[in-house]
Design an enzyme around this catalytic site. Structure first.
Site, PDB file in Angstrom:
ATOM      1  CE  LYS A  40      -8.930 -13.916  19.586  1.00 29.94           C
ATOM      2  NZ  LYS A  40      -8.327 -15.110  19.964  1.00 29.94           N
TER       3      LYS A  40
ATOM      4  CG  ASP B  25      -5.772  -9.503   7.558  1.00 29.77           C
ATOM      5  OD1 ASP B  25      -5.181  -9.256   8.571  1.00 29.77           O
ATOM      6  OD2 ASP B  25      -5.463  -9.045   6.611  1.00 29.77           O
TER       7      ASP B  25
ATOM      8  CG  ASP C 266      -6.141   1.629  11.355  1.00 31.44           C
ATOM      9  OD1 ASP C 266      -5.582   2.162  12.277  1.00 31.44           O
ATOM     10  OD2 ASP C 266      -5.424   0.970  10.656  1.00 31.44           O
TER      11      ASP C 266
ATOM     12  CB  SER D 278     -12.951  -4.435  10.117  1.00 36.74           C
ATOM     13  OG  SER D 278     -12.152  -4.440  11.084  1.00 36.74           O
TER      14      SER D 278
ATOM     15  N   GLY E 260      -7.124  -7.944   4.427  1.00 39.51           N
ATOM     16  CA  GLY E 260      -6.767  -6.767   4.072  1.00 39.51           C
ATOM     17  C   GLY E 260      -7.028  -5.665   5.164  1.00 39.51           C
TER      18      GLY E 260
HETATM   19  O1  RIB Z   1      -3.331  -0.489  11.525  1.00 34.78           O
HETATM   20  C1  RIB Z   1      -3.175  -1.238  10.253  1.00 34.78           C
HETATM   21  C2  RIB Z   1      -2.026  -0.681   9.583  1.00 34.78           C
HETATM   22  O2  RIB Z   1      -0.660  -0.432  10.123  1.00 34.78           O
HETATM   23  C3  RIB Z   1      -1.493  -1.452   8.405  1.00 34.78           C
HETATM   24  O3  RIB Z   1      -2.522  -1.014   7.229  1.00 34.78           O
HETATM   25  C4  RIB Z   1      -0.207  -0.897   8.123  1.00 34.78           C
HETATM   26  O4  RIB Z   1      -0.155   0.118   7.007  1.00 34.78           O
HETATM   27  C5  RIB Z   1       0.205  -0.228   9.336  1.00 34.78           C
HETATM   28  O5  RIB Z   1       0.618   0.830   9.428  1.00 34.78           O
END
Ligand code: RIB
Length: 292
Positions: A213, A236, A242, A272, A277
């Site tokens: 954050k 979430d 990522d 995101s 998910g």
């Molecule tokens: O970075 C998030 C990911 O970490 C999830 O999707 C899960 O698969 C874990 O590997």
């Protein structure tokens, strides 16, 4: 359009939502259970493709239903799957995720991701050499990360290492990577004998520490800079890191400055987390630009 190769994990996320985490020895009732595609490598590939890059995924899935679903999901998101192979002697990797108290906790069983070996990656040497940037993480064998660091160095292709989950890395890999993006915990494992501010100063414009954050911290060669995160109502947070890594890679490969790339990536990451998910909320290019 920039060309990106992601070498990493592809897993199925098995997600339980509950009002709290069970204590040791305790059984509690959860609220919901869902399976959604995940894995840090796959998430980064999908995020980069949604942001408009031409993306090649290099990875392994099991020869099972989860594997098939993951490959379909790549194709739906325009990720090239020439170098994604089903291995019949192992199950697809899984991530066992508990969503509680507004955050996640995750156990990863690597399964087929263990077969993303240096030998396997060799098949993709041509596409690696033609890439504007390569992304790699820590959910595949350690020797593969070392090997890819050497290959990218020899081919003068910038490598972004997202060192998650946390494990120490060699000095050679640190030197060879163009960008390293740990969160605070991962940074403390990478630089055990150093204060994080010293580490940032030692690796200017290379080490980017994500602070959730708070934003992302790096050193620009003159001073330490904190690029603030965009405040949002999080549904979430899985996959936010990522999304950050993929968006940063896209922006920097397109020629944006490090600071502008972090700003763009912070915006993508903040969008995101507004949906369920790891990949559910990953934004398109238009969504990020429209909101900046
Ligand atoms: O970075 C998030 C990911 O970490 C999830 O999707 C899960 O698969 C874990 O590997």
């Amino acid at each position: 359009m920039v060309k990106i190769t992601v070498i990493g994990s592809s897993s199925m996320d098995l997600v339980v939502s509950a009002s709290k985490r069970p204590n040791k020895g305790e059984t509690i009732l959860g609220e919901s259970f869902k399976t959604v595609p995940g894995g840090k490598g796959a998430n980064q590939a999908v995020a980069a493709a949604r942001l408009g890059a031409e993306v090649y995924m290099v990875g392994c899935v099991g020869g099972d239903g989860f594997g098939e679903e993951i490959v379909n999901n790549f194709q739906k998101n325009r990720v090239v799957t020439t170098y994604v192979e089903p291995v019949t002697h192992s199950e697809t990797g899984t991530a066992h995720i508990t969503l509680a108290d507004g955050d996640n906790s995750i156990i990863v069983v690597k399964g087929a991701n263990n077969f993303v070996t240096p030998d396997f990656v060799q098949k993709a040497l041509d596409v690696i050499g033609e890439s504007d940037i390569v992304l790699i993480q820590h959910e595949i064998p350690e020797e593969t990360v070392d090997y890819v660091a050497d290959i990218c160095f020899q081919k003068a292709v910038p490598l972004l290492l997202n060192p998650a989950p946390a494990r120490p890395i060699s000095q050679k890999v640190i030197e060879r990577a163009a960008y390293i993006t740990p969160n605070e915990l991962e940074a403390s494992v990478l630089f055990q004998n150093k204060d994080i501010h010293e580490a940032l100063k030692e690796y200017p414009n290379k080490l980017l520490v994500t602070e959730g954050k708070n934003g992302v911290r790096y050193h620009n060669g003159e001073k330490e800079v904190l690029v603030p995160a965009y405040p949002v109502e999080a549904v979430d947070t899985t996959g936010a890191g990522d999304t950050f890594n993929a968006a940063f890679a896209v922006a920097v490969a397109e020629g944006k400055s490090i600071e502008d790339s972090i700003r763009f990536a912070n915006r993508a990451a903040s969008l995101s987390v507004t949906k369920f998910g790891a990949q559910g909320g990953m934004p398109t290019r238009a969504e990020v630009e429209g909101s900046l």
